[in-house]
Design a protein around this motif. Sequence first.
Motif, PDB file in Angstrom:
ATOM      1  N   GLU A  98       0.819  -1.220   0.000  1.00 21.61           N
ATOM      2  CA  GLU A  98       0.000   0.000   0.000  1.00 21.61           C
ATOM      3  C   GLU A  98       0.847   1.263   0.000  1.00 21.61           C
ATOM      4  O   GLU A  98       0.387   2.339  -0.401  1.00 21.61           O
ATOM      5  CB  GLU A  98      -0.951   0.000   1.196  1.00 21.61           C
ATOM      6  CG  GLU A  98      -0.299   0.175   2.553  1.00 21.61           C
ATOM      7  CD  GLU A  98       0.221  -1.132   3.149  1.00 21.61           C
ATOM      8  OE1 GLU A  98       0.561  -1.127   4.353  1.00 21.61           O
ATOM      9  OE2 GLU A  98       0.289  -2.138   2.422  1.00 21.61           O
ATOM     10  N   ASP A 152       1.253   2.197  -3.584  1.00 20.09           N
ATOM     11  CA  ASP A 152      -0.012   2.686  -4.119  1.00 20.09           C
ATOM     12  C   ASP A 152      -0.224   4.158  -3.755  1.00 20.09           C
ATOM     13  O   ASP A 152      -0.588   4.981  -4.605  1.00 20.09           O
ATOM     14  CB  ASP A 152      -1.181   1.852  -3.587  1.00 20.09           C
ATOM     15  CG  ASP A 152      -1.150   0.415  -4.087  1.00 20.09           C
ATOM     16  OD1 ASP A 152      -0.522   0.176  -5.139  1.00 20.09           O
ATOM     17  OD2 ASP A 152      -1.732  -0.461  -3.424  1.00 20.09           O
ATOM     18  N   ARG A 153       0.012   4.492  -2.490  1.00 18.09           N
ATOM     19  CA  ARG A 153      -0.191   5.872  -2.048  1.00 18.09           C
ATOM     20  C   ARG A 153       0.864   6.805  -2.623  1.00 18.09           C
ATOM     21  O   ARG A 153       0.575   7.945  -2.979  1.00 18.09           O
ATOM     22  CB  ARG A 153      -0.203   5.956  -0.517  1.00 18.09           C
ATOM     23  CG  ARG A 153      -1.451   5.387   0.106  1.00 18.09           C
ATOM     24  CD  ARG A 153      -1.794   6.074   1.417  1.00 18.09           C
ATOM     25  NE  ARG A 153      -0.685   6.048   2.363  1.00 18.09           N
ATOM     26  CZ  ARG A 153      -0.372   5.012   3.129  1.00 18.09           C
ATOM     27  NH1 ARG A 153      -1.090   3.900   3.064  1.00 18.09           N
ATOM     28  NH2 ARG A 153       0.626   5.061   3.967  1.00 18.09           N
ATOM     29  N   ARG A 165       2.337   6.522  -5.463  1.00 19.78           N
ATOM     30  CA  ARG A 165       2.014   6.773  -6.867  1.00 19.78           C
ATOM     31  C   ARG A 165       0.901   7.806  -6.992  1.00 19.78           C
ATOM     32  O   ARG A 165       0.920   8.650  -7.889  1.00 19.78           O
ATOM     33  CB  ARG A 165       1.578   5.477  -7.539  1.00 19.78           C
ATOM     34  CG  ARG A 165       2.689   4.463  -7.766  1.00 19.78           C
ATOM     35  CD  ARG A 165       2.134   3.213  -8.423  1.00 19.78           C
ATOM     36  NE  ARG A 165       1.571   3.511  -9.741  1.00 19.78           N
ATOM     37  CZ  ARG A 165       0.764   2.713 -10.414  1.00 19.78           C
ATOM     38  NH1 ARG A 165       0.375   1.559  -9.881  1.00 19.78           N
ATOM     39  NH2 ARG A 165       0.315   3.046 -11.607  1.00 19.78           N
ATOM     40  N   GLU A 166      -0.063   7.739  -6.096  1.00 18.47           N
ATOM     41  CA  GLU A 166      -1.220   8.619  -6.183  1.00 18.47           C
ATOM     42  C   GLU A 166      -0.936  10.021  -5.639  1.00 18.47           C
ATOM     43  O   GLU A 166      -1.397  11.022  -6.199  1.00 18.47           O
ATOM     44  CB  GLU A 166      -2.386   8.012  -5.411  1.00 18.47           C
ATOM     45  CG  GLU A 166      -2.921   6.710  -6.014  1.00 18.47           C
ATOM     46  CD  GLU A 166      -3.942   6.048  -5.116  1.00 18.47           C
ATOM     47  OE1 GLU A 166      -4.223   6.605  -4.028  1.00 18.47           O
ATOM     48  OE2 GLU A 166      -4.453   4.979  -5.489  1.00 18.47           O
ATOM     49  N   GLN A 167      -0.172  10.084  -4.535  1.00 20.81           N
ATOM     50  CA  GLN A 167      -0.019  11.343  -3.806  1.00 20.81           C
ATOM     51  C   GLN A 167       1.417  11.856  -3.743  1.00 20.81           C
ATOM     52  O   GLN A 167       1.663  12.955  -3.248  1.00 20.81           O
ATOM     53  CB  GLN A 167      -0.545  11.170  -2.380  1.00 20.81           C
ATOM     54  CG  GLN A 167      -1.972  10.686  -2.304  1.00 20.81           C
ATOM     55  CD  GLN A 167      -2.386  10.319  -0.880  1.00 20.81           C
ATOM     56  OE1 GLN A 167      -1.929  10.932   0.074  1.00 20.81           O
ATOM     57  NE2 GLN A 167      -3.237   9.321  -0.738  1.00 20.81           N
ATOM     58  N   THR A 222      10.670   4.026  -5.783  1.00 22.26           N
ATOM     59  CA  THR A 222       9.783   5.184  -5.664  1.00 22.26           C
ATOM     60  C   THR A 222       9.884   5.830  -4.291  1.00 22.26           C
ATOM     61  O   THR A 222       9.869   7.060  -4.169  1.00 22.26           O
ATOM     62  CB  THR A 222       8.331   4.773  -5.954  1.00 22.26           C
ATOM     63  OG1 THR A 222       8.238   4.286  -7.295  1.00 22.26           O
ATOM     64  CG2 THR A 222       7.374   5.946  -5.785  1.00 22.26           C
ATOM     65  N   SER A 256       6.158   6.776 -11.873  1.00 22.21           N
ATOM     66  CA  SER A 256       6.477   7.365 -10.569  1.00 22.21           C
ATOM     67  C   SER A 256       7.914   7.075 -10.148  1.00 22.21           C
ATOM     68  O   SER A 256       8.446   7.743  -9.261  1.00 22.21           O
ATOM     69  CB  SER A 256       5.515   6.838  -9.498  1.00 22.21           C
ATOM     70  OG  SER A 256       5.642   5.432  -9.340  1.00 22.21           O
TER      71      SER A 256
END
Length: 221
Positions: free
Chosen positions: A35, A38-39, A41-43, A73, A115
């Motif tokens: 996770e 995931d975060r 990449r998004e934020q 990342t 990212s």
Amino acid sequence: MLTLLHTSPVHVPVFDALRDEEAPGLALRHLVRPELLDRAREQGPGAVADEVAEMLAHAARQGARTALCTCSTIGAVAEAAGGPLGLPVLRVDRPMAAAAVAAGPRIVVLAALESTLAPTKDLIAQEAARAGREVQVRTVVVPGAWERFAAGDTGGFLEAVAAAAREVTAADAIVLAQASMAAAADRPAGGVPVLSSPRSGLRAAAQLAASARSLSGLRTM
């Protein structure tokens, strides 16, 4: 003990095998947190900085002397978090970046995720500055690679990366930006050296762990 922070479970057996080859007997502790990627990449990577710092602090309390972040990342976030904790943290791609700079000024970065590009370019710039060299970095996101990886199509993922590497020309080194891409370096390629991060990163982290262990022993004498 060396703690490894992963954002995919596929890295656990890879680094266990590398440990057996490079540093037999070194105790590894794997922390797997998909996770976080995931975060990030998004934020953006900064969104997970506090959580990464908390995880590393807990690892230090559990006896970790060194940590290795295998996710490009969030690698810079992990390294930065280690300083205030007194815990040496290495991002897995730092030794690879240094090797790429040593190979020559023309570096191509292949990535499965966009990212990863900015953190990898920043890292190469750091290593170039450290070496007193100027480099030109080109970046390529391999089409469809991440989708294959996410679907569990490892063979298709690696072949997509290898195919992209074979298309690279006018370069001194190709950098595979993510640890999951490493096996593609062993596939037939063109004339440009292809560099991956897991082995060199694990080797460097094992050396850091040994140094930390020796220093701890001196302090208790």
